[in-house]
Design an enzyme around this catalytic site. Sequence first.
Site, PDB file in Angstrom:
ATOM      1  N   ASP A 265      -0.888   0.407   4.877  1.00  0.00           N
ATOM      2  CA  ASP A 265      -1.551   1.373   5.781  1.00  0.00           C
ATOM      3  C   ASP A 265      -1.056   1.017   7.158  1.00  0.00           C
ATOM      4  O   ASP A 265      -0.276   0.252   7.612  1.00  0.00           O
ATOM      5  CB  ASP A 265      -2.932   0.909   5.807  1.00  0.00           C
ATOM      6  CG  ASP A 265      -3.754   1.159   4.304  1.00  0.00           C
ATOM      7  OD1 ASP A 265      -2.900   1.599   3.517  1.00  0.00           O
ATOM      8  OD2 ASP A 265      -4.772   1.178   4.237  1.00  0.00           O
TER       9      ASP A 265
ATOM     10  N   HIS B  85      -0.632  -3.940   5.579  1.00  0.00           N
ATOM     11  CA  HIS B  85      -0.241  -3.048   6.630  1.00  0.00           C
ATOM     12  C   HIS B  85       1.005  -3.260   7.249  1.00  0.00           C
ATOM     13  O   HIS B  85       1.498  -4.464   7.731  1.00  0.00           O
ATOM     14  CB  HIS B  85      -1.258  -3.429   7.786  1.00  0.00           C
ATOM     15  CG  HIS B  85      -2.688  -3.221   7.793  1.00  0.00           C
ATOM     16  ND1 HIS B  85      -3.337  -4.001   6.849  1.00  0.00           N
ATOM     17  CD2 HIS B  85      -3.443  -2.025   7.645  1.00  0.00           C
ATOM     18  CE1 HIS B  85      -4.843  -3.391   6.844  1.00  0.00           C
ATOM     19  NE2 HIS B  85      -4.765  -1.992   7.375  1.00  0.00           N
TER      20      HIS B  85
HETATM   21 ZN   LIG Z   1      -6.037   1.656   8.228  1.00  0.00          ZN
END
Ligand SMILES: [Zn+2]
Length: 269
Positions: free
Chosen positions: A72, A216
């Site tokens: 993400d 991430h």
């Molecule tokens: Zn996010």
Amino acid sequence: MDGPNLVRRVAAAVLAVAVFGALSTLTPARGQVKPVARAEPAAPKPKPKPVPPPKPPPPDCARLRCVALTFDDGPAASTAELLDTLAARKVRATFFIVGENAAKHPDLVRREHEGGHEIADHSYTHADLGRASEKKITDELTRTQEAIRRASGVVPVLLRPPYGSTSERLKKITRRMGLAQVLWTVDPLDWEHRDTAYVERRVLKAVRPGYIVLMHDIHPTSVKAVPKIIDRLAAEGYVFVTVSELFGGRPAPGEEYVQRNSGDPQGLP
Ligand SMILES: [Zn+2]
């Protein structure tokens, strides 16, 4: 018969045969006549569509130990290293992209797409969509879809609402826009723990077949955890798939997906 006469006769015979031959090609045999609309101009020929190279069939996650790695908030500088890691191991993942980062790094979005990864929507400004108005949601999603399309030619079919924050309003809008909502089952809290060994441990301990792992790619510490995560899971027989593949094709717009239930042939939530 003198020479010139013979030549003339032969020439006439050749001409007759040629004319007969030409006429016979103009006259269709019985039963082959097709009605022709004379007054109408010929329709323009449709342009031939480019034929994509044949793709191997996606893994059958009803039988295999599938897992979907998802990343993400990117793309960012550290995304390039992650793409190298994934390419070296022939692993495909899913990227939930923040629209403003796609506009900053269109080259990385394109690389993600060319690497066979799935590209998905994560709002334009990492907004809390669950609390947003209809206008704000539509704006965030439309701008992101457009930024991704411009960078890669792809229009995403998946949305991960930032913070996992969703609402009935968001569900309605995503259904209208053709976006399925994707949450996750494994969260190593890598944004909080910028510690490669910690992220590796947390992910490896929690993964089960059919799960979706959230990391991430904007954090270099997380990117550095990926090689070991892949190598260990591959040794345990896991197959790495994109989120759409995990759910057997195209997930249903508006629906929320968290994990694939084992043995579920349709992969419905
Ligand atoms: Zn996010």
